[in-house]
Design an enzyme around this catalytic site. Structure first.
Site, short mmCIF file in Angstrom:
data_model
loop_
_atom_site.label_atom_id
_atom_site.label_comp_id
_atom_site.label_asym_id
_atom_site.label_seq_id
_atom_site.Cartn_x
_atom_site.Cartn_y
_atom_site.Cartn_z
N HIS A 361 0.82 -1.22 0.00
CA HIS A 361 0.00 0.00 0.00
C HIS A 361 0.85 1.26 0.00
O HIS A 361 0.50 2.25 -0.60
CB HIS A 361 -1.00 -0.01 1.15
CG HIS A 361 -0.40 -0.05 2.51
ND1 HIS A 361 0.72 -0.77 2.79
CD2 HIS A 361 -0.75 0.57 3.66
CE1 HIS A 361 1.02 -0.62 4.07
NE2 HIS A 361 0.15 0.19 4.62
N GLU A 602 -6.99 -13.50 -19.81
CA GLU A 602 -5.88 -13.58 -18.86
C GLU A 602 -5.46 -15.01 -18.56
O GLU A 602 -4.61 -15.25 -17.71
CB GLU A 602 -6.23 -12.82 -17.57
CG GLU A 602 -7.58 -13.12 -16.98
CD GLU A 602 -7.91 -12.23 -15.77
OE1 GLU A 602 -7.04 -11.54 -15.25
OE2 GLU A 602 -9.09 -12.28 -15.35
N ASP A 626 -2.19 -11.47 -15.03
CA ASP A 626 -2.43 -12.90 -14.91
C ASP A 626 -1.96 -13.64 -16.15
O ASP A 626 -1.42 -14.74 -16.05
CB ASP A 626 -3.93 -13.17 -14.67
CG ASP A 626 -4.26 -13.11 -13.20
OD1 ASP A 626 -3.50 -13.68 -12.40
OD2 ASP A 626 -5.27 -12.47 -12.84
N CYS A 673 -5.55 -3.96 -19.88
CA CYS A 673 -5.77 -3.31 -18.59
C CYS A 673 -4.83 -3.83 -17.50
O CYS A 673 -4.96 -3.49 -16.35
CB CYS A 673 -7.22 -3.46 -18.14
SG CYS A 673 -7.70 -5.16 -17.82
C1 PEP Z 1 -4.67 -8.71 -14.81
O1 PEP Z 1 -4.64 -9.89 -14.46
O2 PEP Z 1 -3.87 -8.21 -15.62
C2 PEP Z 1 -5.69 -7.79 -14.27
C3 PEP Z 1 -5.83 -6.58 -14.74
O3 PEP Z 1 -6.44 -8.26 -13.24
P1 PEP Z 1 -5.95 -8.34 -11.73
O4 PEP Z 1 -4.61 -7.65 -11.65
O5 PEP Z 1 -7.00 -7.67 -10.93
O6 PEP Z 1 -5.88 -9.82 -11.51
MG MG Z 2 -6.34 -10.76 -13.39
#
Ligand code: PEP
Ligand code: MG
Length: 753
Positions: A361, A602, A626, A673
């Protein structure tokens, strides 16, 4: 053996400096193995030699005087091979070299073990025997184990001792390595912070007046809530939506039934308020401690911080206000968000923590506030640096204590460059993310909880590309109902309207368990996660979808995103449920609309089915975090394999291309993302591939925009073409760095211009 090993390591860990540490080692190891001599040689790579640093058995005056050329003799052989060497009669070995100074010619039995840290040989631990002796397997493993455990202690003791002498002797500068957590250069004076009250030391005690104890507890909680408000309003102007979410999370935890009712019920059961609070906090923090997801595990320290703050008020201690220097570098073993918020922003020059990483954090907060930070600087002796001048290199995760004039001057120059760059970036705030040849690529925000207040940074994004819905589920002690969820989603949808907001359905699972929804899995990353869990529990999914659809009434800027999809059936099933929720709401008289629905790519399986998935939905969004983890079989949170986790890996690049090809066949857009979207180097690749939009943390928006506005799409395609010929991630990175330097933007990813 195990017991003496444990004791030696403990003693060494408590040593004041390197000399004391090594003296303990040689004395204790010699005794434990019954050798005639134990010595430690350390490798001095700058001067290309092995130096005798400690001995028990050889002449004491040889220490510091015996210096062997690097690689010479048996010491050199152990160091070079980085493995132990065990000889009955060393004098017969071809690499044997007799060193007269120590009088070691009388010794025959030899056992040398390398002291290694992070693949680097720091030195050699040597045992010698006057007679011929073959050290037994137990002894060899004992010495090896000890040497491996000592490496960290040696580094720490060396730093500690150096720092103690530094001021008087002006020792040449060595930086302390850590993890880069927030880019930028900070130069200032160290202010060491430590936890405000020791919750663990609180004993159980019977309350004299339980009602009064309960009232004291409630008052302490109100006081902490006031403190939080004050900190939040002070920090707010410097933080984005995403980062202010930390304060929301604290607020939710503070007001949670787990904390309030749990403590009150323990008071009723016969403990005084501080004891009851300690029990509640310990239990609550343990839930987070056991989570595999680093981000969530970090919440355990938030819970403990809250506990300490409440305890401070319970004990009526009002912390004396700290007088911060004009340029303060906040230093600590564990720094809390409140301690950061306590420093007036204009005085906060940097943050250094001996624990944590970029995803903790403090790292997130530092990035959001634009404060340079280095985390996990484990060699920093926190107790010795108060009031010292410090330099934080947040690009490389390096820290200098009491920097010499040359280091200070160099970093002052780099900091000036940095300031100029920041100014330049601010000028981009209201300009479009458009390439020099007129190609627009919208930049969206990744966010989680949204604060009550209108955050900064919201103007320059095209909307929200990823709204993670997990946090409100995690900080409660039961599933939030439709109304509570709706209020939350409505807020973010309104805040960004008419711009689109992509809300991802619940992505909890084995690695992010809910405290009230226990699951135990041997392999959580390959277990019950994301869509798998919500399809198995349609009541959870439908409640969330209903809340989201109702929240969007009249705004119509909602997009829905499904996480962790690995089969088309999951998408078909989810679409059925979404349609069902939609139809039910219409029947109930709500004027809801079917939103565009997208799938997160992912999981490798989804890459190869991108075409079939794209046919079913309105858009695809690539979760590179992921995806990289699953493609490379590298746990994204495991520091031991962190070096292998790399988004420039050719396999990741090929997967991205495959996804785009699949989506193109059905005219569907692809967004990215994951963290890769916010990396200025990766911009070349993603733009070149024809990704339609990028979604990232607020701190990355302007940096990525700068790259987009400085290059053409044609150039990005050229760079991509070469990148696709590279066979390893390192070559891709070098290529991208080169490309960024060529347009004069290297300063976005390293210090200096
Ligand atoms: C990802 O896996 O890239 C993603 C955006 O999801 P999270 O980081 O929340 O698993
Ligand atoms: Mg993810």
């Amino acid at each position: 053996m195990l017991e003496s090993l444990r004791r030696i390591v403990q003693e060494v860990n408590n040593a004041r400096d390197l000399e004391e540490a090594l003296t303990i080692i040689v004395r204790r190891v010699k005794g434990a193995v019954g050798a005639d001599v134990c010595s430690v040689y350390l490798n001095d790579y700058d001067n290309h030699r092995h130096v005798l640093h400690a001995t028990d058995g050889l002449r004491k005056d040889a220490v510091g005087r015996v210096r062997l050329e690097l690689g010479r003799g048996l010491i050199g052989l152990v160091s070079e091979r980085a493995e132990p060497i065990n000889l009955d009669d060393a004098a017969n070995h071809p690499r044997y070299e007799c060193i007269i100074d120590t009088g070691e010619e009388r010794y025959h039995g030899f056992l040398g073990a390398p002291i290694i840290q992070n693949r680097k040989v720091l030195g050699v631990l040597v045992l010698r025997q006057r007679e011929q002796r073959h050290f037994g397997e137990d002894e060899v493993t004992f010495v090896m184990t000890l040497a491996s455990q000592l490496a960290g202690a040696i580094t720490f003791a060396r730093t500690s001792g150096e720092l103690a002498r530094l001021q008087d002797e002006g020792i040449p500068q060595r930086f302390l390595p850590g993890l880069a957590a927030s880019p930028g250069i900070g130069i200032g004076v160290a202010v060491v912070v430590y936890p405000p009250a020791d919750l663990d030391a609180v004993p159980d005690r019977r309350p004299e007046d339980p009602a009064a104890e309960s009232e004291d507890f409630r008052r302490a909680v109100r006081n902490v809530a006031d403190d939080l408000d004050r900190f939040a309003s002070r920090t707010q102007v410097h933080l984005s939506t995403e980062d202010m979410a930390l304060f929301d999370a604290w607020r939710l935890m503070l007001e949670s039934d787990t904390l309030i009712d749990g403590t009150l019920s323990r008071i009723r059961d016969g403990n005084w308020a501080p004891g009851a609070l300690r029990e509640t906090i310990t239990e609550h923090a343990r839930v987070f401690d056991n989570m595999d997801d680093t981000y969530l595990r970090e919440r355990a320290s938030d819970v403990r911080d809250l506990g300490r703050c409440i305890l401070m008020h319970l004990q009526n201690q009002v912390a004396a206000p700290i007088q911060y220097p004009a340029q303060a570098i906040l230093v600590g073993e564990e720094i809390s968000a409140m301690q950061i918020a306590d420093v007036p922003r204009e005085k906060l020059a940097g943050i250094v923590s001996t624990t944590g990483s970029g995803s903790s954090h403090v790292g997130i907060l530092a990035r959001g506030m634009g404060v340079p930070a280095a985390m996990g600087v484990s060699d920093l002796p926190v107790g010795r640096v108060e009031g010292r001048e410090m330099v934080v290199d947040g690009y490389r995760g390096r820290v200098y204590v009491s920097p010499g004039p040359a280091v200070r001057l160099e970093y002052q120059r780099l900091a000036a460059d940095d300031a100029a760059l920041t100014n330049e970036l601010q000028a981009l705030r209201h300009l479009p993310a458009e390439t020099t040849d007129g190609y627009l690529i919208p930049l969206y925000l990744n966010t989680g909880l949204v604060s009550e207040n209108r955050p900064l940074g919201i103007e320059e994004s095209a909307g929200v590309g990823l709204y993670r819905t997990e946090l409100p589920f995690i900080v409660r002690d039961s599933f939030p109902g439709e109304a509570a969820q709706m209020a939350n989603y409505r807020h973010v949808l309104e805040l960004f309207a008419p711009r689109p907001v992509t809300i991802r359905t619940l992505d909890i699972g084995g690695d992010k368990p809910l405290p009230y929804f226990p699951m135990h899995e041997a392999n959580p990353f390959l277990g019950w996660r994301g869509i798998r869990i919500t399809l198995d529990h349609p009541e959870i999914f439908i409640t969330q979808v209903r809340a989201v659809l109702r929240a969007a009434i009249g705004l119509d800027n909602l997009q829905l995103l499904l996480p962790m999809v690995s089969t088309v059936t999951e998408v078909d099933d989810a679409l059925l449920l979404i349609r069902r929720a939609h139809d039910e709401l219409l029947e109930e008289g709500y004027q809801v609309r079917m939103p565009p629905v997208g799938v997160m790519i992912e999981v490798p399986a989804a890459v190869y089915q991108a075409e079939a998935l794209a046919r079913r939905v309105d858009f695809l969004s690539v979760g590179t975090n992921d995806l990289t983890q699953y493609l490379l079989a590298v746990d994204r949170n495991n520091p031991h394999v962190a070096k292998l986790y790399n988004e420039y890996h050719p396999a990741v690049l090929r997967a991205l291309l495959q996804i785009l090809t699949g989506a193109r066949l059905h005219g569907k857009e692809v967004s990215v993302c994951g963290e890769m979207a916010g990396d200025p180097l990766a911009t070349f690749l993603l733009l070149g591939m024809g990704v339609h939009s990028l979604s990232m943390g607020a701190g990355s928006l302007l940096r990525v925009k700068k790259v987009i506005r400085s290059i053409s799409k044609v150039r990005a395609r050229e760079v991509l073409k070469v990148a696709l010929q590279c066979e390893d991630a390192g070559s891709v990175r070098r290529l991208l760095l080169d490309a960024l330097e060529t347009v004069g933007l290297g300063g976005l990813v390293r210090p200096g211009r």
